[in-house]
Scaffold this motif. Structure first.
Motif, mmCIF file in Angstrom:
data_model
loop_
_atom_site.group_PDB
_atom_site.id
_atom_site.type_symbol
_atom_site.label_atom_id
_atom_site.label_comp_id
_atom_site.label_asym_id
_atom_site.label_seq_id
_atom_site.Cartn_x
_atom_site.Cartn_y
_atom_site.Cartn_z
ATOM 1 N N SER A 86 2.427 41.897 33.114
ATOM 2 C CA SER A 86 3.810 41.611 32.723
ATOM 3 C C SER A 86 4.075 40.111 32.764
ATOM 4 N N PHE A 135 10.833 37.361 38.524
ATOM 5 C CA PHE A 135 10.673 38.809 38.467
ATOM 6 C C PHE A 135 9.434 39.129 37.640
ATOM 7 N N GLY A 150 6.474 42.632 36.734
ATOM 8 C CA GLY A 150 5.946 43.963 36.972
ATOM 9 C C GLY A 150 4.469 43.893 37.281
ATOM 10 N N ILE A 209 7.987 46.563 40.612
ATOM 11 C CA ILE A 209 8.540 45.303 40.121
ATOM 12 C C ILE A 209 8.791 44.457 41.361
ATOM 13 N N CYS A 247 10.315 40.734 43.045
ATOM 14 C CA CYS A 247 11.229 39.607 42.927
ATOM 15 C C CYS A 247 10.869 38.617 44.022
ATOM 16 N N PRO A 286 10.148 41.826 32.323
ATOM 17 C CA PRO A 286 11.541 42.105 32.649
ATOM 18 C C PRO A 286 12.500 41.254 31.822
ATOM 19 N N THR A 287 13.696 41.769 31.641
ATOM 20 C CA THR A 287 14.806 41.025 31.046
ATOM 21 C C THR A 287 15.900 40.939 32.096
ATOM 22 N N VAL A 330 18.426 43.608 36.061
ATOM 23 C CA VAL A 330 17.078 43.467 35.509
ATOM 24 C C VAL A 330 16.764 44.752 34.744
ATOM 25 N N TYR A 331 16.315 44.608 33.498
ATOM 26 C CA TYR A 331 15.863 45.743 32.687
ATOM 27 C C TYR A 331 14.362 45.636 32.540
ATOM 28 N N ILE A 332 13.670 46.762 32.726
ATOM 29 C CA ILE A 332 12.214 46.763 32.639
ATOM 30 C C ILE A 332 11.737 48.168 32.312
ATOM 31 N N LYS A 381 9.264 43.999 26.045
ATOM 32 C CA LYS A 381 10.383 43.409 26.780
ATOM 33 C C LYS A 381 11.684 43.991 26.233
#
Length: 176
Positions: free
Chosen positions: A38, A48, A50, A56, A58, A80-81, A87-89, A125
């Motif tokens: 990632s 951040f 993965g 995930i 941080c 990640p976004t 955070v979206y993943i 992503k």
């Protein structure tokens, strides 16, 4: 990712490394159990990423100290976004019958806000735009999910399913 004269890069050897962008010196390294495929994201002093171990992570972007990690449903190859404090993943499913998910996590604590099951692996992503997060999955669908509660908005099948939809709406349109 590049931020504040630092380059953050994952390795197949199982680490995330922070390198000085000006001189190429290793500033710190954080070891994890398996490959970091990632691409990392940096926001608000945190990095951040993965990992193939299904987590995930941080880290503090300056020191590399662990701030939190969260277990997801399978290996995490999706970049990640970070959108505000979220955070979206995406994840891979575990095994041949496992379910992959698109996750929304609290960026400060790693707590799960919601997860949405998709038909197959998400390695792209996610794109957070307005009140929707978009993600392409290997099940040939582009998903649109409500950011607030993780509810389904719509999905679009680009083809007859013979070519996976795995490229990111944030990066490029799928080839095929």
């Amino acid at each position: 990712a590049v931020s504040n004269d630092k380059v953050y890069v994952g390795t197949h050897g199982g680490s995330l490394r922070c390198v000085d962008a000006r001189y190429g010196n290793l500033l710190w390294r954080y070891d994890v159990p398996t490959d970091v495929v990632s691409s990392p994201a940096v926001a608000d002093g945190s990095v951040f990423f993965g990992c193939g171990d299904g987590r995930i992570y941080c880290l503090d972007a300056t020191s590399g100290a662990l701030e939190w990690s969260s277990q997801l449903s399978g290996p995490v190859y999706s970049p990640p976004t970070v959108d505000g404090n979220t955070v979206y993943i995406g994840s891979n499913g575990t095994g041949t019958s496992g379910t992959a998910h698109l996750y929304s996590l609290n960026a400060t604590t790693g707590a799960e806000n919601w997860k949405y099951p998709v038909g197959y692996t998400i390695e792209s992503k996610p794109l957070a735009l307005g009140d929707v997060v978009y993600a392409g999955s290997w099940d040939s669908y582009l998903y649109a999910i409500n950011k607030a509660d993780g509810s389904f908005k719509w999905r679009y099948r680009r083809n007859n399913g013979s070519i996976p939809q795995y490229y990111s709406p944030a990066d490029s349109w799928p080839v095929g």
